[in-house]
Design a protein around this motif. Sequence first.
Motif, PDB file in Angstrom:
ATOM      1  N   UNK A 164      -3.145 -10.592  -9.627  1.00 28.73           N
ATOM      2  CA  UNK A 164      -3.970  -9.397  -9.786  1.00 28.73           C
ATOM      3  C   UNK A 164      -3.086  -8.178  -9.998  1.00 28.73           C
ATOM      4  N   UNK A 165      -3.561  -7.239 -10.808  1.00 29.31           N
ATOM      5  CA  UNK A 165      -2.772  -6.019 -11.017  1.00 29.31           C
ATOM      6  C   UNK A 165      -2.723  -5.167  -9.749  1.00 29.31           C
ATOM      7  N   UNK A 166      -1.654  -4.427  -9.608  1.00 29.42           N
ATOM      8  CA  UNK A 166      -1.500  -3.511  -8.478  1.00 29.42           C
ATOM      9  C   UNK A 166      -2.340  -2.273  -8.776  1.00 29.42           C
TER      10      UNK A 166
END
Length: 74
Positions: A2-4
């Motif tokens: 998942x993206x930060x």
Amino acid sequence: MAPVPTPPAQPDDAPELYVGLPAEGAEGAEQLARERGWTTVRSLPPGAIITMEYLVGRLNFEVEGGTVVRCWIG
């Protein structure tokens, strides 16, 4: 993976402008800070023991006698 997440931007505001304002009320520093986009506003008495973790979007006021005497971000 998942993206930060990107934290929201803080208001482009100068904390020293709140010093000398009343802390509460219609013309107060707390209301003004919320109108300018601060998500968390914390009023503290002089000498208060606080945690010093940095929180994006938080504005801290040291209040004495109902007046802001110090202001800082985080």
